[in-house]
Design an enzyme around this catalytic site. Structure first.
Site, PDB file in Angstrom:
ATOM      1  N   LYS A   1       0.839  -1.212   0.000  1.00 22.87           N
ATOM      2  CA  LYS A   1       0.000   0.000   0.000  1.00 22.87           C
ATOM      3  C   LYS A   1       0.870   1.256   0.000  1.00 22.87           C
ATOM      4  O   LYS A   1       0.604   2.212  -0.736  1.00 22.87           O
ATOM      5  CB  LYS A   1      -0.928   0.019   1.227  1.00 22.87           C
ATOM      6  CG  LYS A   1      -1.851  -1.195   1.318  1.00 22.87           C
ATOM      7  CD  LYS A   1      -2.783  -1.122   2.517  1.00 22.87           C
ATOM      8  CE  LYS A   1      -2.095  -1.103   3.864  1.00 22.87           C
ATOM      9  NZ  LYS A   1      -1.300  -2.317   4.182  1.00 22.87           N
TER      10      LYS A   1
ATOM     11  N   ARG B   1      -9.786   0.723   8.795  1.00 25.79           N
ATOM     12  CA  ARG B   1      -9.229  -0.585   9.135  1.00 25.79           C
ATOM     13  C   ARG B   1     -10.179  -1.412   9.975  1.00 25.79           C
ATOM     14  O   ARG B   1      -9.850  -2.540  10.332  1.00 25.79           O
ATOM     15  CB  ARG B   1      -7.971  -0.337   9.960  1.00 25.79           C
ATOM     16  CG  ARG B   1      -6.702  -0.853   9.376  1.00 25.79           C
ATOM     17  CD  ARG B   1      -5.618  -0.420  10.320  1.00 25.79           C
ATOM     18  NE  ARG B   1      -4.425  -1.133  10.130  1.00 25.79           N
ATOM     19  CZ  ARG B   1      -3.394  -0.685   9.423  1.00 25.79           C
ATOM     20  NH1 ARG B   1      -3.451   0.453   8.808  1.00 25.79           N
ATOM     21  NH2 ARG B   1      -2.306  -1.387   9.346  1.00 25.79           N
TER      22      ARG B   1
ATOM     23  N   ARG C   1      12.038  -5.608   4.918  1.00 20.05           N
ATOM     24  CA  ARG C   1      11.743  -4.190   4.653  1.00 20.05           C
ATOM     25  C   ARG C   1      12.720  -3.277   5.395  1.00 20.05           C
ATOM     26  O   ARG C   1      13.094  -3.521   6.532  1.00 20.05           O
ATOM     27  CB  ARG C   1      10.315  -3.855   5.106  1.00 20.05           C
ATOM     28  CG  ARG C   1      10.031  -2.355   4.971  1.00 20.05           C
ATOM     29  CD  ARG C   1       8.591  -2.041   4.992  1.00 20.05           C
ATOM     30  NE  ARG C   1       7.910  -2.437   6.209  1.00 20.05           N
ATOM     31  CZ  ARG C   1       6.600  -2.306   6.380  1.00 20.05           C
ATOM     32  NH1 ARG C   1       5.857  -1.807   5.422  1.00 20.05           N
ATOM     33  NH2 ARG C   1       6.042  -2.687   7.505  1.00 20.05           N
TER      34      ARG C   1
ATOM     35  N   ARG D   1      11.554  -1.310  11.012  1.00 19.23           N
ATOM     36  CA  ARG D   1      10.459  -0.820  11.861  1.00 19.23           C
ATOM     37  C   ARG D   1      10.290  -1.689  13.100  1.00 19.23           C
ATOM     38  O   ARG D   1      10.473  -2.895  13.030  1.00 19.23           O
ATOM     39  CB  ARG D   1       9.149  -0.827  11.053  1.00 19.23           C
ATOM     40  CG  ARG D   1       8.816   0.505  10.447  1.00 19.23           C
ATOM     41  CD  ARG D   1       7.669   0.490   9.485  1.00 19.23           C
ATOM     42  NE  ARG D   1       6.444  -0.157   9.932  1.00 19.23           N
ATOM     43  CZ  ARG D   1       5.318  -0.156   9.218  1.00 19.23           C
ATOM     44  NH1 ARG D   1       5.271   0.464   8.051  1.00 19.23           N
ATOM     45  NH2 ARG D   1       4.239  -0.754   9.665  1.00 19.23           N
TER      46      ARG D   1
ATOM     47  N   ARG E   1       0.087  -8.813  13.558  1.00 21.56           N
ATOM     48  CA  ARG E   1      -0.534  -7.837  12.647  1.00 21.56           C
ATOM     49  C   ARG E   1      -1.380  -8.537  11.590  1.00 21.56           C
ATOM     50  O   ARG E   1      -2.438  -8.046  11.211  1.00 21.56           O
ATOM     51  CB  ARG E   1       0.562  -6.976  11.985  1.00 21.56           C
ATOM     52  CG  ARG E   1       1.170  -5.987  12.969  1.00 21.56           C
ATOM     53  CD  ARG E   1       2.471  -5.419  12.448  1.00 21.56           C
ATOM     54  NE  ARG E   1       2.316  -4.670  11.228  1.00 21.56           N
ATOM     55  CZ  ARG E   1       3.295  -4.438  10.366  1.00 21.56           C
ATOM     56  NH1 ARG E   1       4.509  -4.928  10.587  1.00 21.56           N
ATOM     57  NH2 ARG E   1       3.072  -3.724   9.291  1.00 21.56           N
TER      58      ARG E   1
HETATM   59  P1  AP5 Z   1       4.935  -1.621   1.795  1.00 22.58           P
HETATM   60  O1  AP5 Z   1       4.636  -0.790   0.595  1.00 22.58           O
HETATM   61  O2  AP5 Z   1       5.681  -0.997   2.927  1.00 22.58           O
HETATM   62  O3  AP5 Z   1       3.580  -2.333   2.319  1.00 22.58           O
HETATM   63  P2  AP5 Z   1       2.361  -1.734   3.164  1.00 22.58           P
HETATM   64  O4  AP5 Z   1       1.138  -2.429   2.658  1.00 22.58           O
HETATM   65  O5  AP5 Z   1       2.373  -0.241   3.138  1.00 22.58           O
HETATM   66  O6  AP5 Z   1       2.753  -2.305   4.585  1.00 22.58           O
HETATM   67  P3  AP5 Z   1       2.622  -1.675   6.054  1.00 22.58           P
HETATM   68  O7  AP5 Z   1       3.330  -2.675   6.940  1.00 22.58           O
HETATM   69  O8  AP5 Z   1       3.106  -0.265   6.108  1.00 22.58           O
HETATM   70  O9  AP5 Z   1       1.113  -1.724   6.259  1.00 22.58           O
HETATM   71  P4  AP5 Z   1       0.401  -1.852   7.585  1.00 22.58           P
HETATM   72  O10 AP5 Z   1      -0.980  -1.710   7.082  1.00 22.58           O
HETATM   73  O11 AP5 Z   1       0.640  -3.051   8.420  1.00 22.58           O
HETATM   74  O12 AP5 Z   1       1.078  -0.742   8.489  1.00 22.58           O
HETATM   75  P5  AP5 Z   1       0.728   0.776   8.764  1.00 22.58           P
HETATM   76  O13 AP5 Z   1       1.977   1.547   8.660  1.00 22.58           O
HETATM   77  O14 AP5 Z   1      -0.455   1.217   7.963  1.00 22.58           O
HETATM   78  O15 AP5 Z   1       5.711  -2.938   1.287  1.00 22.58           O
HETATM   79  C1  AP5 Z   1       6.222  -3.900   2.212  1.00 22.58           C
HETATM   80  C2  AP5 Z   1       7.607  -4.419   1.746  1.00 22.58           C
HETATM   81  O16 AP5 Z   1       7.435  -5.147   0.545  1.00 22.58           O
HETATM   82  C3  AP5 Z   1       8.614  -3.300   1.421  1.00 22.58           C
HETATM   83  O17 AP5 Z   1       9.886  -3.714   1.813  1.00 22.58           O
HETATM   84  C4  AP5 Z   1       8.515  -3.144  -0.122  1.00 22.58           C
HETATM   85  O18 AP5 Z   1       9.742  -2.692  -0.686  1.00 22.58           O
HETATM   86  C5  AP5 Z   1       8.180  -4.555  -0.543  1.00 22.58           C
HETATM   87  N1  AP5 Z   1       7.307  -4.614  -1.708  1.00 22.58           N
HETATM   88  C6  AP5 Z   1       6.254  -3.786  -2.002  1.00 22.58           C
HETATM   89  N2  AP5 Z   1       5.646  -4.177  -3.142  1.00 22.58           N
HETATM   90  C7  AP5 Z   1       6.317  -5.299  -3.556  1.00 22.58           C
HETATM   91  C8  AP5 Z   1       6.143  -6.190  -4.670  1.00 22.58           C
HETATM   92  N3  AP5 Z   1       5.176  -6.006  -5.594  1.00 22.58           N
HETATM   93  N4  AP5 Z   1       6.985  -7.242  -4.772  1.00 22.58           N
HETATM   94  C9  AP5 Z   1       7.979  -7.457  -3.844  1.00 22.58           C
HETATM   95  N5  AP5 Z   1       8.185  -6.643  -2.790  1.00 22.58           N
HETATM   96  C10 AP5 Z   1       7.355  -5.573  -2.633  1.00 22.58           C
HETATM   97  O19 AP5 Z   1       0.237   0.710  10.282  1.00 22.58           O
HETATM   98  C11 AP5 Z   1       1.142   0.418  11.346  1.00 22.58           C
HETATM   99  C12 AP5 Z   1       0.389   0.351  12.670  1.00 22.58           C
HETATM  100  O20 AP5 Z   1      -0.260   1.632  12.932  1.00 22.58           O
HETATM  101  C13 AP5 Z   1      -0.777  -0.647  12.732  1.00 22.58           C
HETATM  102  O21 AP5 Z   1      -0.323  -1.939  13.065  1.00 22.58           O
HETATM  103  C14 AP5 Z   1      -1.652  -0.028  13.835  1.00 22.58           C
HETATM  104  O22 AP5 Z   1      -1.141  -0.279  15.117  1.00 22.58           O
HETATM  105  C15 AP5 Z   1      -1.537   1.474  13.570  1.00 22.58           C
HETATM  106  N6  AP5 Z   1      -2.598   1.965  12.651  1.00 22.58           N
HETATM  107  C16 AP5 Z   1      -2.419   2.465  11.391  1.00 22.58           C
HETATM  108  N7  AP5 Z   1      -3.613   2.802  10.856  1.00 22.58           N
HETATM  109  C17 AP5 Z   1      -4.554   2.514  11.784  1.00 22.58           C
HETATM  110  C18 AP5 Z   1      -5.968   2.602  11.804  1.00 22.58           C
HETATM  111  N8  AP5 Z   1      -6.665   3.062  10.740  1.00 22.58           N
HETATM  112  N9  AP5 Z   1      -6.608   2.196  12.923  1.00 22.58           N
HETATM  113  C19 AP5 Z   1      -5.945   1.731  13.981  1.00 22.58           C
HETATM  114  N10 AP5 Z   1      -4.609   1.599  14.034  1.00 22.58           N
HETATM  115  C20 AP5 Z   1      -3.902   1.982  12.942  1.00 22.58           C
END
Ligand code: AP5
Length: 226
Positions: A16, A91, A130, A163, A174
């Site tokens: 994402k 979410r 990552r 991270r 997660r």
């Molecule tokens: P990346 O692009 O970083 O993936 P992502 O989907 O953005 O992953 P996140 O871990 O950031 O998502 P998340 O939803 O768990 O965390 P968030 O920060 O939102 O890609 C991942 C890896 O794969 C990278 O190394 C990339 O290079 C590689 N890659 C990408 N595409 C690829 C491909 N096609 N092929 C191969 N490799 C690839 O949230 C973190 C925390 O915040 C949550 O756990 C929660 O505690 C809190 N939080 C956030 N939003 C909320 C909410 N709305 N409500 C409550 N708590 C929340």
């Protein structure tokens, strides 16, 4: 579509953030990633950051009421007049309902939800390798998308870090949280006719192309040309 109110949905590590940055460049719409907003608050040691950190480090979600307020003020801003890209929100079903209510108040609605489909095994591989830029959250992978210089962000030269929530036991938590709390949103948005699935286990450029094609088709449909 009068304005483009776009949601990126998918498990942790589905890409994402990677795709959100690219769509942000393409569409020139404000990009709101709740994870980045929360990590910024943790770094700045604000009250929000202090309360969010313990949930994030455990792989739990922060409470709905905290996150809904953060997003509501952003989408109701001048910069989001022509639309926005949301990553990581909503979410939970209450968050999706709160988003609908806020948009309805503004005479708007969610226009498209792009689900990036990736298996749990792929998530574990991706998050284990990552590396994230300390200053601005730019994302790399040691094998799939390595930086030019190890440990240094290509874009702004900041150090690349692992991270806190990319540890194996937290990754598993997660994923479980995603399946329990977030996956129900797939049918929530499917029922409303705005969900489109994109196969995420391909090269990042191929995923970007499919996202672009999907948005272009939705635009034609909404203009009545298809
Ligand atoms: P990346 O692009 O970083 O993936 P992502 O989907 O953005 O992953 P996140 O871990 O950031 O998502 P998340 O939803 O768990 O965390 P968030 O920060 O939102 O890609 C991942 C890896 O794969 C990278 O190394 C990339 O290079 C590689 N890659 C990408 N595409 C690829 C491909 N096609 N092929 C191969 N490799 C690839 O949230 C973190 C925390 O915040 C949550 O756990 C929660 O505690 C809190 N939080 C956030 N939003 C909320 C909410 N709305 N409500 C409550 N708590 C929340």
């Amino acid at each position: 579509m009068p304005e483009l109110n776009l949601v990126l949905l998918g498990p942790p590590g589905s890409g994402k953030g990677t795709q959100g940055e690219r769509l942000n460049e393409d569409l020139r719409l404000p990009y709101y990633a709740t994870g980045d907003i929360l990590r910024g608050a943790v770094r700045d040691e604000t009250e929000l950051g202090k309360s969010a950190k313990e949930y994030m480090d455990r792989g739990d979600l922060v409470p709905d009421e905290v996150i809904v307020g953060l997003i509501a003020e952003r989408i109701d801003s001048e910069e989001a007049r022509d639309g926005f890209i949301l990553d990581g929100f909503p979410r939970t079903t209450p968050q999706a309902e709160a988003l609908d209510a806020k948009l309805e108040e503004m005479g708007r609605s969610v226009g498209a939800v792009l689900l990036i489909d990736v298996s749990d095994d792929e998530v574990v591989k991706r998050l284990g390798g990552r590396r994230t830029c300390e200053a601005n959250g730019h994302v790399f992978h040691v094998d799939f998308n390595p930086p030019k210089v190890e440990g240094v962000c290509d874009i702004d030269g900041s150090p690349l870090l692992v991270r806190d929530d990319d540890k194996p036991d937290v990754i598993r938590k997660r994923l479980a949280t995603y399946h329990e709390k977030t996956e129900p949103l797939v049918s929530y948005y499917d029922d409303r006719g705005v969900l489109r699935r994109v196969e995420g286990e391909r090269e990042p450029d191929e995923v970007t192309e499919e996202l672009r094609r999907t948005l272009a088709t939705m635009k034609l449909e909404s203009d009545g040309a298809v």
